[in-house]
Design a protein around this motif. Structure first.
Motif, mmCIF file in Angstrom:
data_model
loop_
_atom_site.group_PDB
_atom_site.id
_atom_site.type_symbol
_atom_site.label_atom_id
_atom_site.label_comp_id
_atom_site.label_asym_id
_atom_site.label_seq_id
_atom_site.Cartn_x
_atom_site.Cartn_y
_atom_site.Cartn_z
ATOM 1 N N GLY A 27 10.984 50.806 26.604
ATOM 2 C CA GLY A 27 11.761 51.900 26.041
ATOM 3 C C GLY A 27 10.987 53.195 26.146
ATOM 4 N N ILE A 28 11.689 54.283 25.959
ATOM 5 C CA ILE A 28 11.054 55.597 25.933
ATOM 6 C C ILE A 28 11.452 56.292 24.648
ATOM 7 N N LEU A 42 15.188 51.107 28.625
ATOM 8 C CA LEU A 42 15.386 51.228 30.067
ATOM 9 C C LEU A 42 16.105 49.992 30.595
ATOM 10 N N THR A 43 16.929 50.191 31.612
ATOM 11 C CA THR A 43 17.633 49.072 32.237
ATOM 12 C C THR A 43 17.291 49.013 33.719
ATOM 13 N N GLU A 44 17.617 47.885 34.303
ATOM 14 C CA GLU A 44 17.396 47.643 35.722
ATOM 15 C C GLU A 44 18.528 46.748 36.222
ATOM 16 N N ARG A 77 4.019 58.194 37.164
ATOM 17 C CA ARG A 77 4.971 57.135 37.544
ATOM 18 C C ARG A 77 4.387 56.096 38.479
#
Length: 109
Positions: A27-28, A42-44, A77
């Motif tokens: 998460g962020i 976050l998703t993927e 990143r």
């Protein structure tokens, strides 16, 4: 998690690790100028059994990735991509749950 229709209705699924250990989700979080905070999981693209349910899933991290993911000094990143790894999708299982789940109007066990 739900989406894939069963008999024309969305069907709820319970996802967990086969060994019942926690699933750590990436998460962020940020502070905003209006003194509020914002956060997101976050998703993927879905992997493993999750592909049978939905086209995406939360980004699940392996336990070795927790410390580098939570390092507030780690912001590059490319570095993060090299030190943070997905949970092996083969460790995740699921089963169907009642369609009463995830509806605020339903109360009870």
């Amino acid at each position: 998690m739900s989406r894939r229709p069963v008999e024309g209705r969305k069907q709820q699924h319970f996802l967990c690790r086969e060994d019942r250990e926690p699933i750590w989700l990436a998460g962020i979080w940020t502070e905003r100028p209006d003194d509020k905070t914002g956060c997101a999981v976050l998703t993927e693209p879905a992997r493993g059994v999750a592909k049978d349910i939905h086209y995406r899933m939360p980004l699940a991290l392996d336990v070795e990735s927790l410390e580098p993911w939570l390092d507030s000094h780690q912001t590059d990143r490319e570095t993060i991509r090299h030190v943070v790894h997905h949970l092996n999708a083969e460790l995740i299982t699921h089963w169907l749950v009642s369609t009463l789940v995830n509806r605020p109007s339903n109360e009870g066990p």
